[in-house]
Design a protein around this motif. Structure first.
Motif, short mmCIF file in Angstrom:
data_model
loop_
_atom_site.label_atom_id
_atom_site.label_comp_id
_atom_site.label_asym_id
_atom_site.label_seq_id
_atom_site.Cartn_x
_atom_site.Cartn_y
_atom_site.Cartn_z
N SER A 1 53.22 37.78 41.06
CA SER A 1 51.77 37.99 41.08
C SER A 1 51.36 39.46 41.09
CB SER A 1 51.15 37.28 42.30
OG SER A 1 51.65 37.85 43.50
N LYS B 1 43.34 33.10 43.12
CA LYS B 1 43.23 32.29 41.91
C LYS B 1 42.03 32.76 41.10
CE LYS B 1 45.05 28.28 44.36
NZ LYS B 1 44.70 26.99 44.98
N GLU B 2 42.06 32.44 39.81
CA GLU B 2 40.97 32.89 38.92
C GLU B 2 39.60 32.46 39.44
OE1 GLU B 2 40.65 34.86 36.25
OE2 GLU B 2 42.73 35.43 36.61
N THR B 3 39.55 31.25 39.99
CA THR B 3 38.26 30.73 40.47
C THR B 3 37.76 31.45 41.73
OG1 THR B 3 39.48 29.02 41.67
CG2 THR B 3 38.60 28.43 39.50
N GLU B 4 38.68 32.18 42.40
CA GLU B 4 38.31 32.86 43.66
C GLU B 4 38.24 34.38 43.50
OE1 GLU B 4 41.43 31.58 46.22
OE2 GLU B 4 40.73 29.50 46.34
N LYS B 5 38.42 34.86 42.28
CA LYS B 5 38.45 36.31 42.05
C LYS B 5 37.15 36.96 42.54
CE LYS B 5 42.43 37.07 39.91
NZ LYS B 5 43.48 37.82 40.57
N GLU C 1 34.57 39.73 42.03
CA GLU C 1 34.15 40.53 40.89
C GLU C 1 33.75 41.94 41.31
OE1 GLU C 1 34.63 39.53 37.89
OE2 GLU C 1 35.28 37.55 38.55
#
Length: 317
Positions: A38, A96-100, A102
């Protein structure tokens, strides 16, 4: 949790291309004894991030918690007095992508932490840099250090050959060969124009060079001196090496200047077995059987690719 801990811990982030991944992971295993898919890892091993061509940054952990609120409470203990600071939210994490988180939210978190620290913030020339990052479901805060791409200064050498290793590969190979330099003596007995020597010497590794070709040894000395480094490079066959070393780095000769037959290659490996406890072999062809015939056991390996061209890097003990 306070920062008076028995064991210091560090968080490192990595960045590499797809072609470099195999080499990057092997360097990671050598430096830390673990690898991470990762691009971020936590370790009690302290490494200068500028040693690696792949490490992007390092946080020396001061505080950690299950969420941001725990970090906010702990940073209130920081006293910088007249010094200035800056807080950086580390972009690379294992979310995870959904929790990135921004860009805008990262800036908000940086400001939230900054408000809790009793000192003046300075985004341009701070006295202290701090980093905050999430890893494994926890939040970490600590002293931040960005990697400096030192190898970039070594790209243009006075003497160059097209078949030489790239500076990035050479630097990673030096780290793989000598992950803990203190007290370690190394040799590059087929050093060519000294690409590995320059990288190793620039990291403070105790290494000497040697090559059978007087043209390349003079070029190697010129390259080393050009970067203000000091290192011994001698001319002569590997069979004349009489000193013992902890590790040897062998970039198998294959270019226009050195025609090494399979018999020559086996001889090089057998001599290396005689004077080195560990050998890192760089080869464009598979030579596992030859390595074993020379009395070595292969302990790790990777592929360093560049387009359609690839080199095997093999650690032998």
């Amino acid at each position: 949790m306070n920062n008076h801990r028995r064991r210091r811990e560090f968080i490192y982030t990595y960045a590499c291309s797809g072609e470099e991944l195999s080499l990057c992971l092997m360097e990671m295993r050598s430096l830390f004894g673990i690898e991470s898919q990762s691009n971020i890892l936590k370790s009690s091993t302290e490494i200068d991030p500028s040693r690696s061509p792949f490490i992007k940054e390092r946080i020396e952990v001061m505080y950690e918690g299950d969420d941001l609120s725990e970090i906010l409470t702990q940073v209130e203990h920081i006293r910088l007095y007249e010094s200035t600071f800056k807080v950086i939210f580390v972009k690379i994490n294992d979310l995870k992508e959904t929790e990135k988180i921004e860009y805008q939210e990262r800036r908000v978190i940086e400001r939230e932490i900054g408000w809790r620290i009793e000192a003046e913030a300075d985004v341009h020339h701070p006295d202290h840099l701090f980093g905050v990052v999430t890893l494994g479901g926890r939040w970490y805060f600590g002293k931040y250090r960005k990697s400096e791409a030192i190898w970039l200064h070594h790209l243009k050498k006075p003497r160059e050959y097209s078949t030489a290793l790239s500076t990035r590969v050479a630097r990673a190979v030096a780290n793989i060969a000598v992950p803990k330099p203190v007290g370690v003596r190394a040799i590059d007995p087929c050093c060519g124009i000294g690409t590995v020597l320059v990288e190793a010497l620039s990291m403070g590794i105790d290494i000497v060079g040697r090559d059978i070709n007087p043209l390349v040894t003079s070029g190697s000395r010129e390259n080393i001196a050009h970067f203000g480094l000091k290192g011994d490079v001698t001319t002569g066959p590997i069979s004349d090496v009489s000193t013992n070393y902890d590790v040897a780095i062998i970039d198998m000769p294959y270019n226009l200047y050195t025609h090494a037959t399979p018999e020559d290659q086996l001889s090089i490996l057998r001599h290396a077995r005689r004077f080195a406890n560990k050998v890192v072999v760089i080869t464009i062809e598979t030579m596992d059987q030859m390595i074993e015939e020379a009395g070595f056991e292969i302990t790790d390996r990777c592929l360093a690719k560049k387009g359609s061209f690839s080199r095997q890097i093999i650690v032998c003990g």
